[in-house]
Design a protein around this motif. Sequence first.
Motif, PDB file in Angstrom:
ATOM      1  N   GLU A 195       0.829  -1.203   0.000  1.00 33.04           N
ATOM      2  CA  GLU A 195       0.000   0.000   0.000  1.00 33.04           C
ATOM      3  C   GLU A 195       0.866   1.258   0.000  1.00 33.04           C
ATOM      4  OE1 GLU A 195      -3.223   0.365  -0.176  1.00 33.04           O
ATOM      5  OE2 GLU A 195      -4.057  -1.624   0.264  1.00 33.04           O
ATOM      6  N   THR A 196       0.417   2.251  -0.768  1.00 31.51           N
ATOM      7  CA  THR A 196       1.064   3.562  -0.750  1.00 31.51           C
ATOM      8  C   THR A 196       0.100   4.554  -0.099  1.00 31.51           C
ATOM      9  OG1 THR A 196       0.191   4.124  -2.945  1.00 31.51           O
ATOM     10  CG2 THR A 196       2.355   3.051  -2.843  1.00 31.51           C
ATOM     11  N   SER A 197       0.598   5.731   0.206  1.00 35.00           N
ATOM     12  CA  SER A 197      -0.241   6.717   0.877  1.00 35.00           C
ATOM     13  C   SER A 197       0.126   8.116   0.423  1.00 35.00           C
ATOM     14  CB  SER A 197      -0.066   6.608   2.395  1.00 35.00           C
ATOM     15  OG  SER A 197       1.219   7.073   2.781  1.00 35.00           O
ATOM     16  N   SER A 198      -0.669   9.066   0.879  1.00 34.73           N
ATOM     17  CA  SER A 198      -0.418  10.457   0.514  1.00 34.73           C
ATOM     18  C   SER A 198       0.892  10.967   1.120  1.00 34.73           C
ATOM     19  CB  SER A 198      -1.580  11.337   0.986  1.00 34.73           C
ATOM     20  OG  SER A 198      -1.779  11.195   2.382  1.00 34.73           O
ATOM     21  N   HIS A 209       1.820   8.609  -2.945  1.00 38.57           N
ATOM     22  CA  HIS A 209       1.361   7.345  -3.522  1.00 38.57           C
ATOM     23  C   HIS A 209       2.420   6.713  -4.430  1.00 38.57           C
ATOM     24  CE1 HIS A 209      -2.688   7.525  -1.873  1.00 38.57           C
ATOM     25  NE2 HIS A 209      -2.548   8.826  -1.972  1.00 38.57           N
ATOM     26  N   ARG A 226      -8.683  -0.581  -0.421  1.00 36.09           N
ATOM     27  CA  ARG A 226      -9.036   0.839  -0.322  1.00 36.09           C
ATOM     28  C   ARG A 226      -9.706   1.372  -1.584  1.00 36.09           C
ATOM     29  NH1 ARG A 226      -3.917   4.021   1.850  1.00 36.09           N
ATOM     30  NH2 ARG A 226      -2.968   2.919   0.104  1.00 36.09           N
TER      31      ARG A 226
END
Length: 397
Positions: A156-159, A163, A369
């Motif tokens: 998973e990547t995120s802000s 990302h 997500r």
Amino acid sequence: MSRVDTTVRERDTRVLAASGRSQVPPFMVMDVMAAAARIEAEGGHVIHMEVGQPSAPAPRTALNAARAALESGRIDYTPALGIPSLRERIARHYREFYGCTVSRERIVVTTGSSGGFILAFLSMFEPGDRVAVSVPGYPPYRHILTALGCEPVLIETSSDNRHALTGEALLAAHRKTPLKGVLVGSPANPTGTMMSREALTHLMAAAESEGIRFISDEIYHGLDYAFPAVTAAELSPHALIINSFSKYFCMTGWRVGWMVAPEYLVRTIERLQQNLSISVPMLSQVAAEAAFAGREEMEIVKRGYEENRNILIAGLPKAGLSEFLPADGAFYLYADVSKFTTDSHDFARRMLEQAHIAATPGVDFDPVRGRSFLRFSYAGSAAEMHEAVARIGKWLA
């Protein structure tokens, strides 16, 4: 039912059953396209924002070269690695566009980027090997790996990192259970986000430090708005790069792409190509070589994408979709619809049926997500983007 009938049915089930490794999920964007086509067959007007397909044709230089090749009367097999002059032209592209030297001998012409992924995975990995991919991400990464007996490892990547996959996240996954490879795309599908030179360099260094093979999907190179895209070919001779004429050069249906392969893999890939497809269609290769002379035309198309991007960035918040990921490149906007639904598949279905806007559910790109996201493609016309914003606003209201 008699015992004979039961035995026959059991036998037929064993004989006719599809293989286990073929049981991959559908690529949902194709299902959305089919549903949109049914509405259009009944007279409805659908705005297509589901598929990553340029609305512009291939450059005139490519079309003219293809016509001339057809008039010659012979469309033959080519060498498995591709027509030598096309391979040389692609190598020249790296010198002119990136200022980096790549020898013609490392260039492999492929049947689109899809053919490149198959060749890359077959040449680099064994069944059971674990290969990291970031999510949200292009679904066929996972599906092709699965069909070939490999295990996609979703990170998973995120802000927090825009990302993009980081070296720290890659090494953390590797420490849990060793990885054999990693695949990243920049600009990315579906997010449109890009990796800076620093971020890409750091990720590649982390991979190489642990012997993790690196694959860079650069199919959206040329379609960058925030800053120039960086090729992994410039940073390491060991990376394998996959690119295509489909996006920047508007040649999706021609099915022609290329790879920059590490030297030690070229002969292996050549043998695979010989057996799997013999060669990429000659007509497509001829057109692809000529496409490089059509860059001025393609830059006009790119400016159209940038205008469309601005229309959506300004218009969607007013329509009710105020949160989306940075659209640095490509022609996608990945929008958060969590205030309306936690079922992006159903949301996309209802929007198509009621507003006649076709978009791709985020769950196609991120099984967890993605339930709260939609991907919108802005590869159409400016008029379509304005109309889409109006329709979405009216529907959400």
